[in-house]
Design a protein around this motif. Structure first.
Motif, mmCIF file in Angstrom:
data_model
loop_
_atom_site.group_PDB
_atom_site.id
_atom_site.type_symbol
_atom_site.label_atom_id
_atom_site.label_comp_id
_atom_site.label_asym_id
_atom_site.label_seq_id
_atom_site.Cartn_x
_atom_site.Cartn_y
_atom_site.Cartn_z
ATOM 1 N N TRP A 1 73.733 64.732 26.444
ATOM 2 C CA TRP A 1 72.802 65.271 27.434
ATOM 3 C C TRP A 1 72.493 64.243 28.520
ATOM 4 O O TRP A 1 72.429 64.570 29.706
ATOM 5 N N TRP A 2 72.285 62.992 28.111
ATOM 6 C CA TRP A 2 71.957 61.927 29.073
ATOM 7 C C TRP A 2 73.070 61.736 30.110
ATOM 8 O O TRP A 2 72.795 61.778 31.322
ATOM 9 N N GLU B 1 67.466 72.929 29.312
ATOM 10 C CA GLU B 1 66.362 72.228 29.971
ATOM 11 C C GLU B 1 65.245 73.196 30.353
ATOM 12 O O GLU B 1 64.058 72.906 30.153
ATOM 13 N N GLY C 1 68.682 63.886 17.956
ATOM 14 C CA GLY C 1 69.769 64.817 17.689
ATOM 15 C C GLY C 1 71.108 64.147 17.476
ATOM 16 O O GLY C 1 71.197 62.951 17.205
ATOM 17 N N TYR D 1 73.519 72.802 29.518
ATOM 18 C CA TYR D 1 72.351 71.918 29.457
ATOM 19 C C TYR D 1 71.235 72.398 30.386
ATOM 20 O O TYR D 1 70.050 72.262 30.058
ATOM 21 N N CYS E 1 64.134 72.974 17.579
ATOM 22 C CA CYS E 1 65.084 73.750 18.366
ATOM 23 C C CYS E 1 66.040 74.483 17.433
ATOM 24 O O CYS E 1 66.414 73.961 16.376
ATOM 25 N N THR F 1 72.753 66.176 21.860
ATOM 26 C CA THR F 1 71.693 65.397 22.512
ATOM 27 C C THR F 1 72.261 64.130 23.133
ATOM 28 O O THR F 1 71.880 63.731 24.239
ATOM 29 N N ASP F 2 73.181 63.485 22.443
ATOM 30 C CA ASP F 2 73.806 62.259 22.921
ATOM 31 C C ASP F 2 74.492 62.493 24.274
ATOM 32 O O ASP F 2 74.429 61.657 25.191
ATOM 33 N N PHE G 1 63.888 62.896 22.278
ATOM 34 C CA PHE G 1 64.836 63.931 21.861
ATOM 35 C C PHE G 1 65.718 63.350 20.758
ATOM 36 O O PHE G 1 66.498 62.429 21.000
ATOM 37 N N GLY H 1 69.936 60.732 20.741
ATOM 38 C CA GLY H 1 71.011 61.429 20.042
ATOM 39 C C GLY H 1 72.140 60.481 19.684
ATOM 40 O O GLY H 1 72.419 59.534 20.417
ATOM 41 N N ASP I 1 66.161 59.827 25.190
ATOM 42 C CA ASP I 1 67.266 60.446 24.444
ATOM 43 C C ASP I 1 67.672 59.529 23.292
ATOM 44 O O ASP I 1 68.056 58.386 23.514
#
Length: 227
Positions: free
Chosen positions: A59-60, A215, A52, A211, A143, A56-57, A50, A76, A74
């Motif tokens: 998201w983890w 997902e 971004g 999120y 996306c 995105t950063d 992923f 991001g 990830d």
């Protein structure tokens, strides 16, 4: 003539020194160092990387289980524009040899994080990433940029319509080239074409609920297109 040559030589040296100083001052502009050690620890090729920015950063830490259980990686980096992502694309995507890359990018370009840039050039950076992926046997999944009505760190830029215009460019290119497209925007926008308060605290970055919507949408596209 000799004096003129000497002047040009001195001017060139000053220019070169200035450029070198500027590069040193800016340091690791594209943040190659952010994932350098983590990339060394990726022993089994990831199913999907992923790529971004802060969305995105973040998201983890919001839901790391999503990445772990599916062998997703990830990559991001908060604040990054498409130009910075394009520069580090080889290190943080290609060299990891994933089956696919999910690209979610463009909102920080619209926010002028790295200076003013035309939407056409933002789109060009996204296309360049997709072309690099294709040459290296990696499937691209584009996306849509998430909806945003305003930026808390740079108010007044009126990004909502610009996001829609950029998404239209991405969608048309994806359709023309057989690239899967994940439409987060339609699923998450409010009546102002921004992010509603239940999906974001600042109007840009998703909450865990946001999120979870992402997902569900991206997994469906991955399952349909990545083997």
């Amino acid at each position: 003539m000799k004096n003129r040559k000497r002047f040009l030589l001195v001017a060139s040296c000053i220019c070169a020194a200035t450029t070198l100083f500027a590069q040193t001052e800016k340091g690791d502009w594209a943040q190659f160092g952010r994932y350098a050690e983590a990339n060394k620890r990726v022993e089994i090729p990831a199913n999907v990387v992923f790529m971004g920015n802060s969305i995105t950063d973040g998201w983890w830490p919001a839901d790391s289980t999503f990445f772990i259980q599916h062998n997703f990686v990830d990559r991001g980096i908060s604040g990054q524009t498409t130009s910075e992502m394009l520069v580090r694309f080889r290190q943080d995507v290609i060299n990891l040899k994933p089956k696919a890359v999910v690209i979610l990018a463009g909102i920080n370009d619209i926010a002028h994080n790295n200076g003013v840039i035309a939407l056409e050039n933002v789109f060009g950076n996204l296309v360049s990433m997709a072309e690099l992926a294709k040459v290296n046997g990696i499937k691209t999944i584009f996306c849509s940029v998430l909806p945003a009505y305003d930026f808390p760190w740079r108010p007044g830029l009126e990004p909502a319509d610009k996001v829609i215009r950029l998404n239209k460019m991405i969608k048309e290119y994806a359709d023309k080239n057989g690239i899967p497209y994940v439409d987060y925007h339609s699923a998450m926008k409010d009546e102002r074409n921004g992010l509603p308060s239940n999906l974001s605290k600042d109007g840009v970055h998703p909450t865990l609920e946001g999120y979870k919507i992402m997902e569900k949408l991206v997994l469906r596209v991955i399952w349909e297109n990545v083997r």
